[in-house]
Scaffold this motif. Structure first.
Motif, PDB file in Angstrom:
ATOM      1  N   ALA A 208       0.828  -1.205   0.000  1.00 55.04           N
ATOM      2  CA  ALA A 208       0.000   0.000   0.000  1.00 55.04           C
ATOM      3  C   ALA A 208       0.865   1.258   0.000  1.00 55.04           C
ATOM      4  CB  ALA A 208      -0.933  -0.008   1.211  1.00 55.04           C
ATOM      5  N   TYR A 209       2.118   1.111   0.410  1.00 53.05           N
ATOM      6  CA  TYR A 209       3.085   2.215   0.438  1.00 53.05           C
ATOM      7  C   TYR A 209       4.450   1.593   0.670  1.00 53.05           C
ATOM      8  CZ  TYR A 209       2.206   1.449   5.419  1.00 53.05           C
ATOM      9  OH  TYR A 209       2.036   0.859   6.651  1.00 53.05           O
ATOM     10  N   ASN A 210       5.497   2.399   0.637  1.00 53.97           N
ATOM     11  CA  ASN A 210       6.841   1.873   0.871  1.00 53.97           C
ATOM     12  C   ASN A 210       6.962   1.486   2.335  1.00 53.97           C
ATOM     13  OD1 ASN A 210       7.688   4.539  -1.178  1.00 53.97           O
ATOM     14  ND2 ASN A 210       8.065   2.447  -1.780  1.00 53.97           N
ATOM     15  N   GLY A 211       7.043   0.212   2.615  1.00 55.79           N
ATOM     16  CA  GLY A 211       7.092  -0.256   3.997  1.00 55.79           C
ATOM     17  C   GLY A 211       8.354   0.208   4.709  1.00 55.79           C
ATOM     18  N   ILE A 212       8.207   0.448   6.014  1.00 55.03           N
ATOM     19  CA  ILE A 212       9.317   0.907   6.842  1.00 55.03           C
ATOM     20  C   ILE A 212       9.683  -0.227   7.794  1.00 55.03           C
ATOM     21  CG2 ILE A 212       9.973   2.590   8.631  1.00 55.03           C
ATOM     22  CD1 ILE A 212       7.733   4.410   7.208  1.00 55.03           C
ATOM     23  N   PHE A 213      10.913  -0.728   7.685  1.00 54.07           N
ATOM     24  CA  PHE A 213      11.397  -1.809   8.554  1.00 54.07           C
ATOM     25  C   PHE A 213      12.687  -1.274   9.155  1.00 54.07           C
ATOM     26  CE2 PHE A 213       8.471  -5.038   6.956  1.00 54.07           C
ATOM     27  CZ  PHE A 213       8.059  -4.452   5.775  1.00 54.07           C
ATOM     28  N   ILE A 239       8.180  -1.331  12.686  1.00 55.35           N
ATOM     29  CA  ILE A 239       7.658  -1.816  11.398  1.00 55.35           C
ATOM     30  C   ILE A 239       6.349  -1.093  11.095  1.00 55.35           C
ATOM     31  CG2 ILE A 239       6.935  -3.902  12.696  1.00 55.35           C
ATOM     32  CD1 ILE A 239       6.552  -5.301   9.995  1.00 55.35           C
ATOM     33  N   ASP A 240       6.346  -0.395   9.959  1.00 48.37           N
ATOM     34  CA  ASP A 240       5.165   0.352   9.502  1.00 48.37           C
ATOM     35  C   ASP A 240       4.925  -0.118   8.068  1.00 48.37           C
ATOM     36  OD1 ASP A 240       3.303   2.143   8.535  1.00 48.37           O
ATOM     37  OD2 ASP A 240       4.382   3.941   9.165  1.00 48.37           O
ATOM     38  N   ALA A 241       3.940  -1.006   7.892  1.00 47.27           N
ATOM     39  CA  ALA A 241       3.773  -1.613   6.567  1.00 47.27           C
ATOM     40  C   ALA A 241       2.367  -2.167   6.401  1.00 47.27           C
ATOM     41  CB  ALA A 241       4.802  -2.734   6.379  1.00 47.27           C
ATOM     42  N   SER A 250      -4.141  -1.205   4.032  1.00 50.56           N
ATOM     43  CA  SER A 250      -3.990  -1.365   5.480  1.00 50.56           C
ATOM     44  C   SER A 250      -2.663  -0.705   5.854  1.00 50.56           C
ATOM     45  CB  SER A 250      -3.969  -2.853   5.833  1.00 50.56           C
ATOM     46  OG  SER A 250      -3.694  -3.013   7.200  1.00 50.56           O
ATOM     47  N   ASP A 251      -2.570  -0.127   7.033  1.00 57.60           N
ATOM     48  CA  ASP A 251      -1.415   0.713   7.392  1.00 57.60           C
ATOM     49  C   ASP A 251      -1.182   0.618   8.896  1.00 57.60           C
ATOM     50  OD1 ASP A 251       0.448   2.736   7.790  1.00 57.60           O
ATOM     51  OD2 ASP A 251      -0.905   4.365   7.253  1.00 57.60           O
ATOM     52  N   ILE A 252      -0.395  -0.370   9.295  1.00 54.34           N
ATOM     53  CA  ILE A 252      -0.215  -0.661  10.731  1.00 54.34           C
ATOM     54  C   ILE A 252       1.249  -0.438  11.127  1.00 54.34           C
ATOM     55  CG2 ILE A 252      -0.335  -2.487  12.491  1.00 54.34           C
ATOM     56  CD1 ILE A 252      -2.484  -3.848  10.780  1.00 54.34           C
ATOM     57  N   GLY A 333      -2.952  11.229  12.411  1.00 62.06           N
ATOM     58  CA  GLY A 333      -3.513  10.200  11.541  1.00 62.06           C
ATOM     59  C   GLY A 333      -4.066  10.772  10.260  1.00 62.06           C
ATOM     60  N   HIS A 334      -4.592   9.880   9.430  1.00 58.73           N
ATOM     61  CA  HIS A 334      -5.076  10.283   8.102  1.00 58.73           C
ATOM     62  C   HIS A 334      -6.187   9.352   7.681  1.00 58.73           C
ATOM     63  CE1 HIS A 334      -2.704   6.820   6.652  1.00 58.73           C
ATOM     64  NE2 HIS A 334      -1.780   7.220   7.496  1.00 58.73           N
ATOM     65  N   PHE A 335      -6.921   9.740   6.642  1.00 62.38           N
ATOM     66  CA  PHE A 335      -7.914   8.843   6.058  1.00 62.38           C
ATOM     67  C   PHE A 335      -7.199   7.693   5.363  1.00 62.38           C
ATOM     68  CE2 PHE A 335     -11.080  12.548   5.635  1.00 62.38           C
ATOM     69  CZ  PHE A 335     -11.760  12.153   6.780  1.00 62.38           C
ATOM     70  N   THR A 340      -3.352   5.141   0.676  1.00 63.92           N
ATOM     71  CA  THR A 340      -2.974   5.062   2.089  1.00 63.92           C
ATOM     72  C   THR A 340      -3.225   6.404   2.761  1.00 63.92           C
ATOM     73  OG1 THR A 340      -1.358   3.360   1.636  1.00 63.92           O
ATOM     74  CG2 THR A 340      -1.061   4.601   3.672  1.00 63.92           C
ATOM     75  N   HIS A 341      -2.759   7.462   2.147  1.00 67.02           N
ATOM     76  CA  HIS A 341      -3.136   8.799   2.615  1.00 67.02           C
ATOM     77  C   HIS A 341      -4.331   9.186   1.763  1.00 67.02           C
ATOM     78  CE1 HIS A 341       1.289   9.276   4.026  1.00 67.02           C
ATOM     79  NE2 HIS A 341       0.546   8.676   4.918  1.00 67.02           N
ATOM     80  N   ASP A 342      -5.493   8.744   2.181  1.00 68.52           N
ATOM     81  CA  ASP A 342      -6.668   8.831   1.315  1.00 68.52           C
ATOM     82  C   ASP A 342      -7.178  10.265   1.219  1.00 68.52           C
ATOM     83  OD1 ASP A 342      -8.155   7.188  -0.417  1.00 68.52           O
ATOM     84  OD2 ASP A 342      -9.857   7.101   0.958  1.00 68.52           O
ATOM     85  N   ILE A 375      -4.793   6.055  13.554  1.00 68.23           N
ATOM     86  CA  ILE A 375      -4.359   6.802  14.733  1.00 68.23           C
ATOM     87  C   ILE A 375      -2.930   6.336  14.976  1.00 68.23           C
ATOM     88  CG2 ILE A 375      -4.725   7.238  17.192  1.00 68.23           C
ATOM     89  CD1 ILE A 375      -7.106   8.240  15.752  1.00 68.23           C
ATOM     90  N   GLU A 376      -1.972   7.253  14.916  1.00 62.58           N
ATOM     91  CA  GLU A 376      -0.569   6.846  14.925  1.00 62.58           C
ATOM     92  C   GLU A 376       0.349   7.836  15.638  1.00 62.58           C
ATOM     93  OE1 GLU A 376       1.348   7.111  10.991  1.00 62.58           O
ATOM     94  OE2 GLU A 376      -0.655   7.364  10.155  1.00 62.58           O
ATOM     95  N   PRO A 377       0.187   7.961  16.953  1.00 65.55           N
ATOM     96  CA  PRO A 377       1.114   8.835  17.673  1.00 65.55           C
ATOM     97  C   PRO A 377       2.523   8.241  17.685  1.00 65.55           C
ATOM     98  CG  PRO A 377      -0.197   7.542  19.208  1.00 65.55           C
ATOM     99  CD  PRO A 377      -0.746   7.248  17.830  1.00 65.55           C
ATOM    100  N   ILE A 415       3.118   3.774  17.156  1.00 63.49           N
ATOM    101  CA  ILE A 415       2.148   2.674  17.193  1.00 63.49           C
ATOM    102  C   ILE A 415       0.931   3.162  16.412  1.00 63.49           C
ATOM    103  CG2 ILE A 415       1.124   0.900  18.652  1.00 63.49           C
ATOM    104  CD1 ILE A 415       2.581   2.094  21.054  1.00 63.49           C
ATOM    105  N   GLU A 416       0.479   2.342  15.465  1.00 63.59           N
ATOM    106  CA  GLU A 416      -0.554   2.800  14.526  1.00 63.59           C
ATOM    107  C   GLU A 416      -1.629   1.742  14.339  1.00 63.59           C
ATOM    108  OE1 GLU A 416       0.940   3.470  10.505  1.00 63.59           O
ATOM    109  OE2 GLU A 416      -0.824   4.682  10.016  1.00 63.59           O
ATOM    110  N   ASP A 417      -2.857   2.142  14.608  1.00 61.20           N
ATOM    111  CA  ASP A 417      -4.016   1.283  14.364  1.00 61.20           C
ATOM    112  C   ASP A 417      -4.907   1.917  13.298  1.00 61.20           C
ATOM    113  OD1 ASP A 417      -3.143  -0.429  16.333  1.00 61.20           O
ATOM    114  OD2 ASP A 417      -4.844  -0.128  17.684  1.00 61.20           O
TER     115      ASP A 417
HETATM  116  N1  GLY Z   1       3.862   5.250   6.574  1.00 54.11           N
HETATM  117  C1  GLY Z   1       2.754   5.958   6.156  1.00 54.11           C
HETATM  118  C2  GLY Z   1       1.875   6.377   7.265  1.00 54.11           C
HETATM  119  O1  GLY Z   1       1.810   5.739   8.290  1.00 54.11           O
HETATM  120  O2  GLY Z   1       1.172   7.320   7.155  1.00 54.11           O
END
Ligand code: GLY
Ligand code: MN
Ligand code: MN
Length: 445
Positions: A208-213, A239-241, A250-252, A333-335, A340-342, A375-377, A415-417
């Protein structure tokens, strides 16, 4: 049916019986520089939303008066079959996508001439130019359609929500498997390989986007994509992927210690972020403003960092002096949706807030049922932000220089849900362990 409903939603926004047409060209295949290396094909999201077609070189016309849907598909020759695969018959296109009328792309002008729209609504200059260059020259409008489609896409239908639940459920599985597998000494890309494998095994090939590991200090880099460092004992791993299911993202994000046990400072920072996450999610309901959630999460983070002695002073003063933005420099956070950034974070006339941290917030509007948000503080130790602050007369008073200078290699915690706003409150799509005890239990196995 799903995409038929999307078209109906769009039609309902235009005046009845209006002489007009919507014209959109879908995506082409992209090649790397001057080579024949193809990037994976991914349809433009608005085109996908209206048609369900995730194939290159197509176009659509929607006749606003009759509400008829014309799909244009490429005419392929024998060489295409040799190099790229099957050439679909017109019957197969018709059967799969069920347009009211199916044509080849060389028939766009003919169809436009038959419809004779007073106005053609397009998404961009490129499509508008094509319409204006047709020999009769139709009047193109690129102001209206983007807003109309954004309006449609912000509130998800039940079918879209099902797709998003599916993307989330596979992502939950992949994140949990990575959590079980991590060991100090692994390379970041080994965990990316495992994460990707689980998505591929479930048929989800498109990230959905460039994953971050990101291990150690890399975890403080918001868009870290190199993913090629060795993760050391004692370091955190972030890990953000996520992948897409039928286009829906999906963006967790999870962050945990590679060796399975949070150190005291890691635990303190982690708890500040986790509290901000949990208290923000609990507040999600119809009518709540995303900017209020952002500021309340920032306060929670300041309380947490004060508790472990990284900042001093009253939380009111820490907020007033923008100390929160030194540690939490992005939006809450974002839509989430086909992108992914809707789309739709800023309705017309709503501006960004010109203040550190919150100016990067991607959504400023009241939450409504059917919206999907992240939601991703986070808390990060970025020397490029902290060093000038430590040298600044006003900000330095609030900072514990002795402790902070020890943390320049710490990295960060995010942490992102992913959350659906519902009539009753919210539905959390993310089911990956996030309480410290639960993470340590999995990592200890
Ligand atoms: N890595 C993209 C985002 O969490 O918004
Ligand atoms: Mn993310
Ligand atoms: Mn996100």
């Amino acid at each position: 049916m799903m995409h038929h409903n999307h078209r109906k939603k769009l039609f309902s926004l235009f005046e009845e019986n209006q002489s007009g047409a919507v014209f959109i060209q879908g995506s082409d295949i992209l090649y790397r520089n001057e080579t024949d290396y193809e990037y994976p094909f991914r349809q433009e999201s608005n085109f996908w939303y209206l048609t369900g077609v995730n194939e290159p070189d197509c176009a659509l016309i929607l006749d606003l008066k009759t509400e008829e849907y014309h799909l244009f598909v490429p005419k392929r020759d024998a060489q295409y079959a040799v190099w790229h695969g099957y050439v679909k018959s017109q019957e197969a296109w018709q059967q799969q996508y069920k347009p009211d009328h199916l044509h080849y792309t060389n028939e766009i002008l003919t169809v436009m001439n038959e419809i004779k729209p007073d106005k053609v609504y397009c998404l961009n200059e490129k499509d508008a130019e094509l319409v204006e260059d047709l020999d009769r020259g139709f009047e193109a409008d690129i102001e209206t359609l983007q807003d109309a489609l954004t309006y449609c896409r912000v509130i998800k239908t039940d079918e879209e929500l099902e797709y998003m639940r599916k993307a989330a459920s596979i992502n939950n599985l992949a994140h949990t498997e990575v959590m079980k597998a991590i060991k100090p000494g692994m390379y970041e890309y080994e965990l990316k390989a495992l994460f990707t494998k689980i998505h591929y095994e479930n048929g989800l090939q498109q990230d959905a986007y460039n994953g971050i590991f990101a291990g150690g200090k890399n975890s403080a880099i918001l868009h870290y994509v190199e993913n090629n460092s060795k993760i050391k004992d004692g370091e955190l791993f972030l890990i953000d992927a996520g992948h897409e299911y039928q286009g829906y993202a999906s963006d967790i994000t999870r962050t945990y210690p590679a060796n399975g046990t949070f150190s005291a400072i890691q635990a303190g920072v982690y708890d500040a972020v986790l509290n901000a996450l949990n208290t923000s999610i609990e507040q999600v309901q119809t009518g709540v403003k995303m900017e209020d959630l952002h500021m309340s999460a920032s306060r929670t983070i300041m309380e947490g960092l004060k508790e472990i002695g990284l900042v001093n002073g009253s939380v009111d003063d820490l907020m007033e002096n923008n100390i929160f933005a030194l540690f939490f420099p992005h939006g809450l956070g974002h839509f989430l949706g086909l992108d992914t950034h809707d789309v739709g974070g800023y309705p017309k006339g709503v501006e960004r807030i010109d203040r550190p941290g919150i100016k990067y917030l991607r959504v400023r509007r009241d939450l409504q049922p059917g919206m999907v948000i992240t939601i991703e503080p986070g808390v990060y130790f970025v020397p490029a932000l902290l060093i000038p602050a430590l040298e600044d007369d006003t900000q330095s008073k609030f900072l514990n220089a002795d402790k902070l200078t020890q943390l320049f290699e710490f990295g960060g915690v995010r942490i992102e849900d992913n959350v659906i706003v519902t009539e009753q409150g919210y539905e959390n799509l993310t089911g990956v362990p996030k309480e410290r005890a639960d993470i340590e239990k999995i990592l200890g196995q």
